[in-house]
Design a protein around this motif. Structure first.
Motif, short mmCIF file in Angstrom:
data_model
loop_
_atom_site.label_atom_id
_atom_site.label_comp_id
_atom_site.label_asym_id
_atom_site.label_seq_id
_atom_site.Cartn_x
_atom_site.Cartn_y
_atom_site.Cartn_z
N PRO A 46 52.90 41.04 43.51
CA PRO A 46 53.09 40.76 45.00
C PRO A 46 52.70 41.76 45.98
O PRO A 46 52.31 41.60 47.08
N ASP A 47 53.08 42.99 45.52
CA ASP A 47 52.85 44.07 46.25
C ASP A 47 51.49 44.80 46.06
O ASP A 47 51.22 45.83 46.83
N GLY A 48 50.71 44.23 45.31
CA GLY A 48 49.37 44.83 44.92
C GLY A 48 48.36 44.79 46.25
O GLY A 48 48.30 43.58 46.73
N VAL A 49 47.35 45.65 46.05
CA VAL A 49 46.60 45.75 47.49
C VAL A 49 45.68 44.41 47.49
O VAL A 49 44.96 43.91 48.31
N LEU A 50 45.37 44.07 46.20
CA LEU A 50 44.44 42.84 46.05
C LEU A 50 44.99 41.59 45.49
O LEU A 50 44.29 40.56 45.13
N TYR A 51 46.36 41.46 45.82
CA TYR A 51 46.83 40.39 44.94
C TYR A 51 46.54 39.11 45.71
O TYR A 51 46.47 38.08 45.09
N LYS A 52 46.32 39.21 47.05
CA LYS A 52 45.91 38.07 47.93
C LYS A 52 44.61 37.27 47.43
O LYS A 52 44.07 36.14 47.40
N VAL A 53 44.05 38.14 46.90
CA VAL A 53 42.51 37.88 46.43
C VAL A 53 42.53 36.63 45.22
O VAL A 53 41.54 35.70 45.15
N ILE A 54 43.38 36.71 44.30
CA ILE A 54 43.52 35.88 43.42
C ILE A 54 44.72 35.22 43.08
O ILE A 54 45.18 34.48 42.31
N GLU A 55 45.52 35.21 44.39
CA GLU A 55 47.01 34.68 44.34
C GLU A 55 46.87 33.29 43.99
O GLU A 55 47.65 32.80 43.02
#
Length: 204
Positions: A20-29
């Motif tokens: 969840p705190d990964g900088v690209l998490y939103k890309v594949i969430e």
């Protein structure tokens, strides 16, 4: 499909994508949650842990100044701009869910782009072990999974992509690749269908 001739290739199971705190998490969430990718992958690993199936991870790493990337475009440009997958940082590390399988997973370093065969000795390792079937899991479906799958097919491997263990940028993209693109060169199945193909009759 024989377990001893099959390799599960894990791509991109790193914190910058899946934590969840990964900088690209939103890309594949969204895609990851809809298909329950992490839980399905862990289930698969638990089942394969005691089997002769080769399990490989091909993490992507970059030096702090991203000297490996020459005039990057697209997602590689984004990776550089947001400082993702920097070697030695928490974001580049394997997700916590894989830690308990460390003694079963062979890490193949060197990946710097989309295709896990480029700049690595992956092909050599697979050939040395008599691998004929490649199974792909991880992220991103339309980029690293597709690129590695096509390369594997061209090298003569039988390719399988796991529809419930891969993550795309959108749910539509995931469904489109699994229904329309991957079948052009690979089998598409769920992790449970794979286990059935490998003659596993008991699920965890």
């Amino acid at each position: 499909m024989e377990s001893q001739k099959t390799a599960l290739i894990l791509i991109g199971y790193q914190n910058d994508y899946f934590s969840p705190d990964g900088v690209l998490y939103k890309v594949i969430e969204e895609s990851s949650k809809v298909t329950n990718v992490i839980a399905n992958t862990v289930h698969l690993l638990k089942c394969l842990a005691s089997s002769p199936t080769l399990i490989v991870t091909t993490p992507i790493f970059f030096t702090p100044n991203y000297e490996e990337l020459i005039e990057p475009i697209g997602i590689l440009k984004t990776i550089k701009e947001v400082n993702a997958f920097q070697m030695g940082t928490p974001g580049s590390e394997a997700i916590a869910e894989l830690h308990s399988f460390e003694d079963r997973i062979l890490e193949v370093p060197g990946k710097r782009g989309f295709n896990a065969f480029i700049n690595t000795n992956l092909d050599q390792i697979l050939k040395q072990r008599g691998i004929t079937d490649i199974v792909l899991a991880g992220a991103v479906t339309s980029i690293c999974i597709d690129s590695t799958g096509r390369a594997a097919h061209e090298k003569g491997y039988h390719v399988t992509t796991l529809s419930d263990c891969t993550s795309a940028r959108t749910v539509f993209e995931q469904e489109f690749y699994c229904s329309t693109v991957f079948p052009l060169y690979a089998q598409v199945m769920t992790n449970r269908e794979l286990l059935e193909r490998l003659n596993f009759t008991v699920y965890i």
